[in-house]
Design an enzyme around this catalytic site. Sequence first.
Site, mmCIF file in Angstrom:
data_model
loop_
_atom_site.group_PDB
_atom_site.id
_atom_site.type_symbol
_atom_site.label_atom_id
_atom_site.label_comp_id
_atom_site.label_asym_id
_atom_site.label_seq_id
_atom_site.Cartn_x
_atom_site.Cartn_y
_atom_site.Cartn_z
ATOM 1 N N THR A 50 0.809 -1.223 0.000
ATOM 2 C CA THR A 50 0.000 0.000 0.000
ATOM 3 C C THR A 50 0.837 1.266 0.000
ATOM 4 O O THR A 50 0.478 2.267 -0.618
ATOM 5 C CB THR A 50 -0.922 0.017 1.248
ATOM 6 O OG1 THR A 50 -1.781 -1.105 1.164
ATOM 7 C CG2 THR A 50 -1.760 1.271 1.332
ATOM 8 N N SER A 104 1.230 -7.487 -1.396
ATOM 9 C CA SER A 104 1.883 -8.602 -0.706
ATOM 10 C C SER A 104 0.991 -9.828 -0.590
ATOM 11 O O SER A 104 1.455 -10.897 -0.181
ATOM 12 C CB SER A 104 2.396 -8.171 0.663
ATOM 13 O OG SER A 104 1.366 -8.126 1.600
ATOM 14 N N THR A 159 -0.987 -23.631 18.618
ATOM 15 C CA THR A 159 -2.276 -23.290 19.234
ATOM 16 C C THR A 159 -3.030 -22.224 18.432
ATOM 17 O O THR A 159 -2.423 -21.354 17.813
ATOM 18 C CB THR A 159 -2.108 -22.807 20.692
ATOM 19 O OG1 THR A 159 -3.383 -22.322 21.167
ATOM 20 C CG2 THR A 159 -1.090 -21.694 20.836
ATOM 21 N N GLN A 160 -4.355 -22.313 18.487
ATOM 22 C CA GLN A 160 -5.184 -21.281 17.857
ATOM 23 C C GLN A 160 -5.171 -19.989 18.679
ATOM 24 O O GLN A 160 -5.575 -18.935 18.190
ATOM 25 C CB GLN A 160 -6.636 -21.779 17.720
ATOM 26 C CG GLN A 160 -6.766 -22.904 16.714
ATOM 27 C CD GLN A 160 -8.171 -23.473 16.634
ATOM 28 O OE1 GLN A 160 -9.145 -22.836 17.021
ATOM 29 N NE2 GLN A 160 -8.283 -24.676 16.121
ATOM 30 N N CYS A 161 -4.727 -20.085 19.940
ATOM 31 C CA CYS A 161 -4.642 -18.875 20.774
ATOM 32 C C CYS A 161 -3.511 -17.998 20.246
ATOM 33 O O CYS A 161 -2.472 -18.501 19.825
ATOM 34 C CB CYS A 161 -4.328 -19.228 22.222
ATOM 35 S SG CYS A 161 -5.626 -20.151 23.013
HETATM 36 N N1 ASP Z 1 -2.833 -5.338 0.299
HETATM 37 C C1 ASP Z 1 -1.725 -4.550 0.782
HETATM 38 C C2 ASP Z 1 -0.476 -5.407 0.743
HETATM 39 O O1 ASP Z 1 -0.258 -6.162 1.619
HETATM 40 C C3 ASP Z 1 -1.996 -4.023 2.145
HETATM 41 C C4 ASP Z 1 -0.880 -3.189 2.741
HETATM 42 O O2 ASP Z 1 0.145 -2.938 2.180
HETATM 43 O O3 ASP Z 1 -1.071 -2.734 3.876
HETATM 44 O O4 ASP Z 1 0.291 -5.306 -0.185
#
Ligand code: ASP
Length: 347
Positions: free
Chosen positions: A17, A62, A279-281
Amino acid sequence: MAKRRRASVLLIYTGGTIGMMQDPRSGELKPFNFNALKNQIPELSKFDIDLSSVSFSEPIDSSNMQPKVWTEIARIIEQHYTKHDGFVVLHGSDTMSYTASALSFMLENLSKPVILTGSQLPIGIIRTDGKENLITAIEIAGTLKNGKPLVSEVCVYFEYKLYRGNRTFKYNSEHFDAFKSPNYPALAEAGVDIEYNTAFLRKPSSRKLKTHLVLDNSVAVLRLFPGISETTVKAILNSQGTRAVILETFGAGNATTEKWFLNAVQDALNKGIVLVNVTQCLEGSVIQGMYETSTALKKMGVVSAYDMTFESAVTKLMFLLGRYKKPEEIKAAFGKELRGELTPARR
Ligand code: ASP
């Protein structure tokens, strides 16, 4: 007095982002190139640090991250390792913890920082969190003490906090404060000064950097829930080509003691599949044998992930499957602390 050495930091731009722009027609956020990103942050030229950069020719969201891209990032770091004091990887936040965990295993004997950062709002937006994240990450990556890098591990820097990367996960998709490290304290906090939690930093290695570029993704995940069917459990445990399965269990590593379930686990182990217990925790540790509902798993040879994050467990398995052939070798290495990713059993 000796003149202070100017630090040198390499910025590796992978996407996310931070460097995205809104498509005027569809309104979707899409990555743009590194020069456009640099133009948005004139502060970059004011650093008392030598800053160079490498950019992916096609920056990615990502969510499109792949092990082969981790290999590419690790290779870039390896190639530039001796020339710089620290590295900042600009990365989307969605899978940042996976990449940080993977890199922590792939880069053995680090004596320099590799800091991943990004943002929740694009850099071109006035209220962006990207500027502070990037500027402070560079500052930390370029911090020297007695001429040597202060931090020497793979970290995530986000919203005023520096974390050990393989202890983090993304827990909030909207807040600037998007990451948590529930089982390990923050390594530093940025306020007026950057306060380091020195006692918790990893010691720099005196050995030469060793880069592990082979990863094997033959990993499957079996997340348990009350009512999960035998068919589902067997389908996952017997999925073709799978060499390791993460059992996502309840609480301190507990699972149903129904016969069909334990038999399915035993069959998988007999076939040489590595089973690990996560664990899921989100906070706390797996303690196999604490309850009757985990004793059988322990006896059969399911390996505890202790307080490892899911992200760390998956990437550690990919790393170990890439390194070792025999299940016993993989199991033995999985249960050991390799890069500060787990706290060994307290009992
Ligand atoms: N969808 C974006 C990514 O992971 C979200 C971000 O960068 O915060 O590339």
